[in-house]
Design a protein around this motif. Structure first.
Motif: not given
Ligand SMILES: Cc1ncc(COP(=O)(O)O)c(C=O)c1O
Length: 386
Positions: A30-32, A88-93, A114-119, A164-166, A196-201, A230-233
């Motif tokens: 998991t990406a933390d 409250t988050g990128v995925i909720p948005s 691509v990042y699986n949670t998009f599905y 898009l994952c950018n 455009s999901d820029e969480i890793h930017g 700021t979640s990943k950063t």
């Molecule tokens: C590309 C991408 N988007 C979103 C998330 C999760 O975002 P959030 O926790 O803000 O919903 C992750 C977490 O791994 C991710 O890698």
């Protein structure tokens, strides 16, 4: 100040999703990150806790100014604070956008793997996940856009949204400004909104920086919702705070309705002070973190070249997630990941999670103290050489 990225954290029994594993197991999934967040962020949160006042809150001007000045100083990108909304988050948005900006049965375009949670956001909402495959070049281990296929998928009348994952997770690829403009212009041609999901930017470890889509020329950002956090950063995923940046006023109204309708627009007690501290006081910590992560990445690349020459690391420059070609060993990365776990206790993500050609890849999270990265790689070599 010099920050510590070497101390191993004991995250077992802390409700960590990643660390809910057996005593001998090492999860690099998991990406933390297995680092404490910046002390400046902890201090701001402690101050808030000490106040004891935890009623309903709204994101104040200071919050949006902090986001704007971070993007200006870190990425040389200008955003008007009036374009911003708290969420409250990128995925909720993303889930809110999928539901509000498209209809049941529509196609939502993705670039696989691509990042699986998009599905989840797409399928749980009754939309079709509609992928274009990134083209993989087995001689350079790199991916690129299949522009003909992308246009064909966009021209399908049921395609209304693209995620898009950018930069791109899991390949770590940083899209160039020209590529972003080309993707967005094509989307405009077919009336498609780009999320455009820029969480890793903020986690480009080397080479050219990423391009925030809100900073593209005016005519290229009219159909774009940019999502940052700021979640990943800063390793504050459980803070549940993100910012939507939407330059187009009409689309911004829709985004505002979307996050309100799905009730993902209100901050928890730590979201505002934590995010402000991160963006206003966290730069030094982040710059040192990136150096450390780059060191981990170089260590891994050298280790694999020396000890596992049958594997190939895809040369991404962003994220702390490493995408590794295991096609010389298997066509079934799920079975491989299971075997590695059973034999050595190392847990990695099989590339199959990310669709596309993922059955020939694994993904390893390297945001750990170096001694744990070494431990993980030694387990990997033990499993693959058995
Ligand atoms: C590309 C991408 N988007 C979103 C998330 C999760 O975002 P959030 O926790 O803000 O919903 C992750 C977490 O791994 C991710 O890698």
């Amino acid at each position: 100040m010099e920050y510590d990225f070497d101390t191993i954290l004991d995250r077992r029994h802390t409700n960590s999703e990643k660390w809910d594993v057996k005593p001998n197991e090492l999860p690099m999934t998991t990406a933390d990150m297995d680092f404490k967040t910046a002390p400046e962020i902890m201090a701001a949160m402690k101050k808030k806790i000490d106040s004891g006042a935890f009623g309903y809150e709204y994101p104040n001007e200071e919050y949006f100014n902090a986001v704007a000045s971070w993007y200006k100083t870190e990425h040389n990108a200008e955003a008007d604070t009036s374009w911003m909304r708290f969420a409250t988050g990128v995925i909720p948005s993303i889930t809110a956008c999928v539901n509000y900006l498209s209809h049941e049965g529509d196609n939502v375009l993705l670039m696989e793997p691509v990042y699986n949670t998009f599905y989840n956001s797409i399928l749980n909402s009754g939309r079709h996940a509609f992928p274009t495959q990134l083209k993989y070049d087995q001689s350079t281990y790199t991916y690129s856009v299949d522009w003909d296929d992308l246009e064909e998928k966009m021209s399908n009348p049921l395609t209304t949204l693209m995620i898009l994952c950018n930069p791109h997770n899991p390949t770590g690829y940083v899209w160039s400004r020209d590529e972003l403009i080309r993707i967005i212009k094509l989307a405009q041609k077919y009336g498609i909104i780009v999320i455009s999901d820029e969480i890793h930017g903020d986690l480009v470890l080397t080479g050219p920086d990423y391009t925030p889509t809100f900073s593209l020329p005016e005519d290229c950002r009219q159909n774009v919702v940019t999502l940052v956090s700021t979640s990943k950063t800063f390793n504050v995923a459980a803070l549940h705070a993100a910012t939507g940046i939407v330059p187009n006023p009409l689309l911004r109204e829709h985004f505002t309705r979307a996050i309100n309708k799905y009730e993902v627009a209100e901050p928890n007690l730590l979201a505002i002070p934590g995010t402000i501290a991160a963006y206003t006081q966290g730069a030094d910590w982040l710059h040192q973190l990136k150096q450390y992560l780059l060191g981990n990445r170089k260590y891994l690349e050298k280790f694999i070249r020396t000890n596992l020459p049958q594997l190939h690391v895809v040369p991404g420059t962003a994220t702390y997630l490493v995408w590794i070609d295991v096609s010389a060993v298997t066509n079934n990365s799920t079975a491989l990941a299971q075997k590695i776990r059973e034999q050595t206790g190392l847990i990695i993500n099989p590339g199959t999670y990310y669709h596309g050609n993922g059955s020939q890849f694994i993904r390893i999270n390297i945001a750990y103290p170096r001694s744990q990265v070494k431990d993980g790689l030694e387990r990997l070599v033990a499993a693959l050489n058995q």
